[in-house]
Motif scaffolding. Structure first.
Motif, short mmCIF file in Angstrom:
data_model
loop_
_atom_site.label_atom_id
_atom_site.label_comp_id
_atom_site.label_asym_id
_atom_site.label_seq_id
_atom_site.Cartn_x
_atom_site.Cartn_y
_atom_site.Cartn_z
N PHE A 1 54.05 -17.85 -22.98
CA PHE A 1 53.09 -17.27 -22.04
C PHE A 1 52.95 -18.16 -20.82
N ASN B 1 45.34 -20.35 -18.15
CA ASN B 1 46.28 -20.71 -19.19
C ASN B 1 46.36 -19.54 -20.17
N SER B 2 47.33 -18.66 -19.95
CA SER B 2 47.44 -17.46 -20.80
C SER B 2 47.85 -17.83 -22.22
N ALA B 3 48.52 -18.96 -22.42
CA ALA B 3 48.88 -19.40 -23.77
C ALA B 3 47.63 -19.74 -24.57
N VAL C 1 48.89 -25.41 -27.94
CA VAL C 1 48.86 -24.56 -26.75
C VAL C 1 50.12 -24.80 -25.92
N ASP C 2 50.60 -26.03 -25.90
CA ASP C 2 51.82 -26.33 -25.14
C ASP C 2 53.03 -25.60 -25.72
N PHE D 1 52.84 -22.63 -27.20
CA PHE D 1 52.65 -21.24 -26.75
C PHE D 1 52.95 -21.10 -25.25
N SER D 2 52.83 -22.20 -24.51
CA SER D 2 53.08 -22.15 -23.05
C SER D 2 54.53 -21.82 -22.73
N ARG D 3 55.42 -22.04 -23.66
CA ARG D 3 56.82 -21.66 -23.45
C ARG D 3 57.00 -20.15 -23.45
N THR E 1 51.51 -19.76 -17.19
CA THR E 1 50.22 -20.08 -16.59
C THR E 1 50.09 -19.26 -15.32
#
Length: 189
Positions: free
Chosen positions: A55, A64-66, A48-49, A51-53, A57
């Protein structure tokens, strides 16, 4: 291929979906990030981290959109994989997307109903044993946002809290309605 491989694939992908969705819900419900259950869930879902790059937050760091995007991708893989392994391919990509959306909503409602039931049972466990574990705290903190709207609607009855029961039956009715919607939508395709 066959039914056994579809069953095993479904089990493995459901565990991944549950982990990522739990991480999403824990952040949404603002569960204590220092709880050992939350910390282990975050460790298990390091993807998820990544994907956080892509999408961001949203909602002051609570949405958490990721994790949500990863849940949608995992559901698409699940639906397509199970259909492929069982030999029933989707009619079109639109059919796959609709089936994925309907399955996600049904599973969300079912998960909320199970969460409410677990919170009700664990409240009795806490009351009789006078002990709390990190797992019980997480379940109760996840269920609290589901109870809050019903607490505002129902009258205050002192020690008796009817909001979990009202929430449980509301989600039960929503699940039955969504089952009918799924039947109508899938027979129309």
């Amino acid at each position: 291929m066959g039914a056994n491989s579809a069953l095993i694939f479904g089990l493995i992908i459901n565990v991944a979906i549950l982990l990522v969705f739990s991480r999403f819900l824990m952040q949404l419900a603002a569960v204590n990030p220092y709880n050992p259950v939350v910390m282990s869930t975050v460790k298990a879902t390091k993807i998820v981290d990544i994907f956080s790059r892509i999408f961001p937050t949203l909602g002051k760091g609570r949405v958490n959109s990721a994790a949500l995007a990863l849940v949608v991708v995992l559901y698409l893989i699940k639906i397509f994989g199970i259909m492929y392994l069982s030999g029933a391919m989707p009619n079109s990509p639109i059919h796959l997307v609709i089936l994925t959306f309907v399955t996600m909503v049904q599973d969300l409602i079912r998960f909320c109903r199970y969460l409410i039931f677990a919170a009700i049972l664990l409240s009795w466990v806490v009351m009789f044993t006078q002990s709390r574990s990190p797992y019980i705290e997480v379940i109760q903190e996840l269920a609290e946002p589901l109870f809050a709207p019903f607490r505002r609607l129902l009258p205050n009855m002192g020690m008796i809290d009817l909001s979990p029961i009202a929430a449980f039956f509301t989600f039960l009715i929503a699940e039955r309605i969504m089952d009918q919607v799924a039947i109508v939508m899938l027979t129309g395709l």
